[in-house]
Design a protein around this motif. Structure first.
Motif, mmCIF file in Angstrom:
data_model
loop_
_atom_site.group_PDB
_atom_site.id
_atom_site.type_symbol
_atom_site.label_atom_id
_atom_site.label_comp_id
_atom_site.label_asym_id
_atom_site.label_seq_id
_atom_site.Cartn_x
_atom_site.Cartn_y
_atom_site.Cartn_z
ATOM 1 N N UNK A 195 0.599 -1.082 0.116
ATOM 2 C CA UNK A 195 -0.174 0.061 0.027
ATOM 3 C C UNK A 195 1.043 0.704 -0.154
ATOM 4 N N UNK A 196 0.890 2.039 -1.376
ATOM 5 C CA UNK A 196 1.803 2.964 -1.463
ATOM 6 C C UNK A 196 0.875 4.924 -1.577
ATOM 7 N N UNK A 197 1.532 5.055 -0.117
ATOM 8 C CA UNK A 197 0.193 6.636 -0.472
ATOM 9 C C UNK A 197 1.455 7.799 -1.567
ATOM 10 N N UNK A 227 0.127 10.941 2.377
ATOM 11 C CA UNK A 227 1.627 11.435 3.085
ATOM 12 C C UNK A 227 2.139 9.980 3.849
ATOM 13 N N UNK A 228 0.863 9.371 4.652
ATOM 14 C CA UNK A 228 1.189 8.497 5.583
ATOM 15 C C UNK A 228 -0.009 7.132 5.634
ATOM 16 N N UNK A 229 0.934 6.331 5.294
ATOM 17 C CA UNK A 229 -0.394 5.029 5.366
ATOM 18 C C UNK A 229 -0.197 3.572 6.044
ATOM 19 N N UNK A 230 -0.785 3.384 6.774
ATOM 20 C CA UNK A 230 -0.749 2.363 8.100
ATOM 21 C C UNK A 230 -1.880 1.002 7.774
ATOM 22 N N UNK A 231 -2.015 -0.070 7.949
ATOM 23 C CA UNK A 231 -2.809 -1.001 7.651
ATOM 24 C C UNK A 231 -3.180 -2.161 8.613
ATOM 25 N N UNK A 238 -4.713 6.162 5.742
ATOM 26 C CA UNK A 238 -3.833 6.652 4.995
ATOM 27 C C UNK A 238 -4.131 8.781 5.568
ATOM 28 N N UNK A 239 -3.185 9.557 5.835
ATOM 29 C CA UNK A 239 -3.046 10.276 6.054
ATOM 30 C C UNK A 239 -2.654 10.981 5.226
ATOM 31 N N UNK A 241 -2.930 15.761 3.813
ATOM 32 C CA UNK A 241 -2.453 16.876 4.380
ATOM 33 C C UNK A 241 -4.008 17.475 3.889
ATOM 34 N N UNK A 242 -4.726 17.600 2.566
ATOM 35 C CA UNK A 242 -6.266 17.693 2.802
ATOM 36 C C UNK A 242 -7.258 17.783 3.677
ATOM 37 N N UNK A 243 -7.079 16.070 3.310
ATOM 38 C CA UNK A 243 -8.782 15.455 4.341
ATOM 39 C C UNK A 243 -8.552 14.870 5.527
ATOM 40 N N UNK A 244 -7.141 14.725 5.627
ATOM 41 C CA UNK A 244 -7.089 13.953 7.147
ATOM 42 C C UNK A 244 -6.517 12.968 7.399
ATOM 43 N N UNK A 245 -7.404 11.735 8.058
ATOM 44 C CA UNK A 245 -7.534 10.888 8.411
ATOM 45 C C UNK A 245 -8.496 10.194 6.972
ATOM 46 N N UNK A 246 -7.649 9.315 6.283
ATOM 47 C CA UNK A 246 -9.307 8.783 5.247
ATOM 48 C C UNK A 246 -8.824 6.971 5.914
ATOM 49 N N UNK A 247 -10.357 6.424 6.192
ATOM 50 C CA UNK A 247 -10.155 4.864 7.098
ATOM 51 C C UNK A 247 -10.351 4.300 5.867
#
Length: 350
Positions: A195-197, A227-231, A238-239, A241-247
């Motif tokens: 998973x690549x941002x 800018x950032x990702x975790x699984x 997904x972090x 910078x325009x929309x906060x945290x996407x789940x």
């Protein structure tokens, strides 16, 4: 997860760029404020219990046992003793040569994403004598690194996703890559997927079951720059910078497994090359999702190393094995997938 909400916060001194969790503590790479240690035992009321002001800008952090490894920009890799979180203390450092941005620690090695200096592999087994044992220039700017089996997956900025064989840490080499249309910033690995941002192009998903030829299988365009990702479990965080945290749920991967070429039979192939010195590759095929264990034994039946021990989906796999300092001779490798077992022999010839 349809309606996430904030349960607590802590305003750090700097700009938090990365976080690692261990026990009841969160270890923050806090930019020019260094390493900050937050007690999160009560999530609604977190509090700082300790800090270490690093020499540079703390971009990344990894925690292993009682040590925190901080990538500190031009100040390289800093190693902090956190055995007592209230009184952290620096116990070692290494000048990586570039701009240290991210780090993963496994066994005795720290794998550092070092911007234009690429991937640096640091032996941290002796904190008095820390030294670099290998490196690979990834092209672009190595922003983040993740490990899976014998491979390092590097988010390398404008150079996309680079896949490095690290079966021998002293001689890393690139086995595969996948270009992206923007700037890769971070990466998370789960089983056969990366998973690549990708900055302005959001989240990209790649099938890495064959590391030599990764394939694009899914994407999600976020509102701003990813800018950032975790699984975790079935969700991707997904972090942006325009929309906060996407789940995100893995719905966009539905059907991917069905479109892949599924082997017709369970099999374990002969290693190649054979005889070998010191590295060889082992291929195997799974006809269904299975709990997979791949081990190497000497001729006396004594276990030498476990190469795989995890659940894998149906497909073709290839594992590199480095024999290290083992003597010449006949060795056995054994694959178990569910109730299926197959054994083969190989020859190490110095």
């Amino acid at each position: 997860f349809a309606n996430p909400f904030e349960v607590g916060f802590f305003d750090t001194e700097g700009r938090t760029l990365d976080v690692a969790l261990s026990g009841t503590y969160a270890y923050l790479a806090d930019g020019d404020a260094g390493l900050r240690i937050i007690d999160r035992s009560n999530p609604s009321n977190p509090g700082e219990v300790g800090f270490w002001d690093t020499a540079g800008i703390a971009f990344g952090v990894a925690v292993k046992d009682t040590l925190a490894y901080v990538t500190d920009g031009i100040e390289g890799l800093r190693i902090i003793d956190i055995s007592d979180p209230t009184t952290p203390n620096e116990v070692g450092f290494f000048d990586t040569g570039g701009v240290a941005l991210d780090v993963i620690v496994r066994d005795n090695y720290a794998y550092v994403a070092d911007a234009t200096a690429g991937l640096r592999i640091i032996d941290v087994s002796d904190l008095v004598n820390i030294n670099e044992v290998g490196f690979f220039f990834t092209g672009g700017s190595a922003e983040a690194v993740s490990l899976e089996d014998n491979y390092a997956f590097v988010a390398s900025g404008s150079a996309g996703l680079r896949i490095i064989d690290i079966s021998d840490p002293t001689m890393p080499f690139e086995i595969g890559f996948k270009g992206t249309s923007s700037v890769t910033r971070d990466i998370a690995i789960n089983q056969n997927y990366a998973y690549v941002v990708d900055g302005d192009d959001g989240l990209r998903v790649f099938d890495i079951s064959s590391p030599a030829s990764p394939e694009s299988v899914g994407f999600y365009n976020t509102d701003g720059r990813a800018l950032g990702v975790a699984f975790s479990s079935d969700f991707i965080y997904v972090a942006d910078d325009g929309g906060g945290v996407f789940i995100l749920r893995n719905d966009f991967l539905t059907g991917v497994e069905d479109t892949r070429s599924i082997p017709s039979a369970f099999s374990l192939s002969q290693n190649y090359p054979n005889p070998f010195n010191p590295t060889t590759k082992i291929r195997y095929s799974l006809v269904q999702n299975s709990n997979v264990i791949l081990k190497v034994f000497n001729i006396l039946g004594q276990e030498i190393q476990t190469l795989v021990n995890k659940t894998q989906v149906a497909g073709e796999y290839e594992i590199s094995w480095n024999s290290g300092d083992l003597p010449s001779g006949l060795y056995v490798y054994r694959l178990q997938a569910g109730q299926s077992v197959e054994i083969r022999k190989m020859i190490l010839l110095r």
